[in-house]
Design a protein around this motif. Structure first.
Motif, PDB file in Angstrom:
ATOM      1  N   THR A  47      13.583  18.919 -17.980  1.00  0.00           N
ATOM      2  CA  THR A  47      13.519  20.352 -18.306  1.00  0.00           C
ATOM      3  C   THR A  47      12.355  21.005 -17.590  1.00  0.00           C
ATOM      4  OG1 THR A  47      14.250  19.688 -20.484  1.00  0.00           O
ATOM      5  CG2 THR A  47      13.620  21.981 -20.217  1.00  0.00           C
ATOM      6  N   VAL A  48      11.178  20.368 -17.661  1.00  0.00           N
ATOM      7  CA  VAL A  48       9.984  20.980 -17.072  1.00  0.00           C
ATOM      8  C   VAL A  48      10.119  21.070 -15.558  1.00  0.00           C
ATOM      9  CG1 VAL A  48       7.522  20.645 -16.637  1.00  0.00           C
ATOM     10  CG2 VAL A  48       8.434  20.326 -18.930  1.00  0.00           C
ATOM     11  N   LEU A  49      10.500  19.960 -14.918  1.00  0.00           N
ATOM     12  CA  LEU A  49      10.523  19.949 -13.451  1.00  0.00           C
ATOM     13  C   LEU A  49      11.604  20.854 -12.886  1.00  0.00           C
ATOM     14  CD1 LEU A  49       8.719  18.444 -11.449  1.00  0.00           C
ATOM     15  CD2 LEU A  49       8.482  17.639 -13.774  1.00  0.00           C
ATOM     16  N   ARG A  50      12.666  21.119 -13.675  1.00  0.00           N
ATOM     17  CA  ARG A  50      13.686  22.015 -13.157  1.00  0.00           C
ATOM     18  C   ARG A  50      13.371  23.464 -13.491  1.00  0.00           C
ATOM     19  NH1 ARG A  50      19.468  20.041 -14.533  1.00  0.00           N
ATOM     20  NH2 ARG A  50      18.564  19.995 -16.606  1.00  0.00           N
ATOM     21  N   GLY A  51      12.344  23.679 -14.315  1.00  0.00           N
ATOM     22  CA  GLY A  51      12.037  25.044 -14.733  1.00  0.00           C
ATOM     23  C   GLY A  51      10.836  25.662 -14.047  1.00  0.00           C
TER      24      GLY A  51
END
Lengths: 240, 239
Positions: free
Chosen positions: B66-70
């Motif tokens: 979630t974090v790395l794609r956001g």
């Protein structure tokens, strides 16, 4: 990790949020119009127009956005006729160059999403509308476009999130949005990890809000997919 | 001076930029391939964590994707490039090194690409694993294969087969993302174009040349990946 520094960092980075949102919203809006035009060209059935749209989409999807930004911001100054033209006051500003590059880029991706949406409209619905006596334009405005928007919305939501992330590249041409401020703060303080945590959280919050908005719109636009509300049963204990 | 000359950019004559541009192209491919492969390794572990990990491990993997794609990739590159120097400079000082130390730009860039693409790889591998027919895995165990053997002979090849289209997408993403590493000073295509643009005052020619090079790499690899997809799914009935 130093919590007081996190506070300082967020005070320094939050002023970049309006610029990020501006870059994102203006380029998404412009890009959407262009994307619709491109999608219509691709579906027009007129060969040269179809190929022009295809070529545009191919070129913009297979080159990096940063190259496109540089080509517009630095590259266009090589052309003397442009430098003495009316457009130059706009094209010499990094703000508009970033928006133009982002809009042209998102239009290429968006047009494929919109094309998918337009093609998903069932033939029967169009026939029914024609049978009611609607003109081609009315059919498009009242039937095809709304249905296509509903179909394309989830994928377009992803594209908007990608655009939020893409605005970070504007920092490379001196725009002081969130990432630009973050890079400046890192070079002043050498505390990359803390700055990264703060900047990353800001982006995550923005993206979270956008996903919720898209979800809400999707919910509003698809009443036919929702289950029927449960009938209200008044129980005896409640009826005093 | 300002006339448009694309030929000087690709020329291999003594005053041409051809050799520099080809070296830069090789660098782009090297950093993208390194990042892609390292990302695939991260993605394999990520998918494993998401499929069969405990609740905690699964939550960690979910958080990672979630974090790395956001967040923007550029931030991750800054984190690796400047963050590594924040850690390495004090260590270097301990050993008597002077001044500013950081990871080599190639390594920092490849790692940043790996971490970002690892999140996409995780999702692609997880999705592909879920498409593998349960019966085939059960059959492998029923014939007495150990979990390791079943993984090597049945699960991994079948998962890879379904993952090829997704992996092709990630490769195109990684290739374009590698242009961001130019901010750390690594001389890949875009950085070389900047250098050329600066010294010849022909920015349009050089950035257009960079765009053409990316276009060529991405269409050549796109064609190769399509061929690979056809090759790996040749035993699959299309329905």
């Amino acid at each position: 990790m130093d919590f007081s520094f996190l506070l300082v960092a967020s005070q320094r980075l939050l002023p970049g949020v309006p610029l990020t949102l501006q870059l994102m919203s203006i380029s998404v809006a412009l890009g959407m119009v262009l994307a619709l035009i491109l999608a219509l060209l691709r579906l027009s059935g007129i060969r040269p127009l179809e190929w022009a749209a295809r070529a545009y989409i191919f070129v913009f999807r297979s080159t990096p956005l940063l190259v496109q930004i540089f080509l517009i911001y630095y590259g266009l100054s090589q052309c003397p006729t442009l430098r003495y033209s009316m457009l130059w006051p706009i094209l010499r500003q990094p703000y508009w160059c970033a928006i133009i590059a982002l809009a042209l880029n998102t239009a290429a991706y968006g047009s494929e999403i919109i094309r998918g949406g337009l093609q998903s409209v069932p033939e029967g619905q169009i026939e029914a509308a024609r049978a009611c006596g609607m003109s081609r334009f009315t059919v498009f405005r009242r039937i095809v476009l709304p249905l296509a928007i509903r179909q394309a919305l989830p994928a377009y939501g992803n594209e908007i999130i990608l655009m939020v992330k893409a605005t970070a590249l504007a920092s490379v041409i001196t725009m002081m949005e969130i990432t630009g401020l973050a890079a400046k703060l890192i070079s002043e303080t050498y505390r990359a990890v803390e700055v990264f945590v703060v900047a990353g959280s800001i982006y995550l919050i923005i993206n979270y809000v956008i996903t919720r908005v898209i979800h809400f719109l999707e919910h509003r636009l698809t009443p036919h997919l929702r289950s029927a509300p449960r009938p209200i049963v008044i129980e005896r204990e409640d009826a005093v | 001076m300002n006339d448009f000359r694309l030929t000087t950019v690709f020329s291999f004559a003594p005053d041409g930029w051809g050799p520099a541009m080809s070296a830069a192209t090789a660098m782009t491919i090297a950093v993208a391939v390194t990042g892609f492969i390292a990302g695939a390794i991260i993605g394999a572990f990520g998918a494993w964590a998401k499929i069969s990990g405990s609740t905690v491990v699964r939550a960690l993997a979910d958080g990672y994707t979630t974090v790395l794609r956001g967040i923007p990739d550029l931030l991750v590159i800054y984190l690796f490039y400047f963050g590594s120097s924040a850690i390495l400079t004090p260590i270097g000082r301990l050993f008597g090194a002077q001044g500013f130390l950081s990871l080599p730009a190639f390594f920092a860039g490849a790692m940043a690409i790996a971490i970002v693409s690892g999140a996409y790889h995780t999702e692609v591998f997880r999705g592909a694993y879920q498409v593998v027919a349960r019966g085939e895995i059960e059959a492998a165990y029923a014939t007495g294969m150990s979990p390791a053997l079943a993984f090597r002979r049945i699960i991994a090849p079948l998962t890879l087969r379904f993952a090829v289209p997704g992996l092709a997408n990630i490769w195109q993403l990684v290739l374009k993302e590698s242009s961001l590493i130019s901010v750390t000073g690594l001389v890949e295509i875009l950085r070389q174009a900047q250098i050329g643009a600066g010294s010849t005052k022909q920015p349009f020619s050089f950035f257009l040349a960079a765009a053409i090079l990316y276009l060529l790499i991405s269409s050549a690899s796109g064609w190769a990946l399509q061929y690979a997809e056809r090759h790996f799914t040749r035993g699959l009935r299309r329905g």
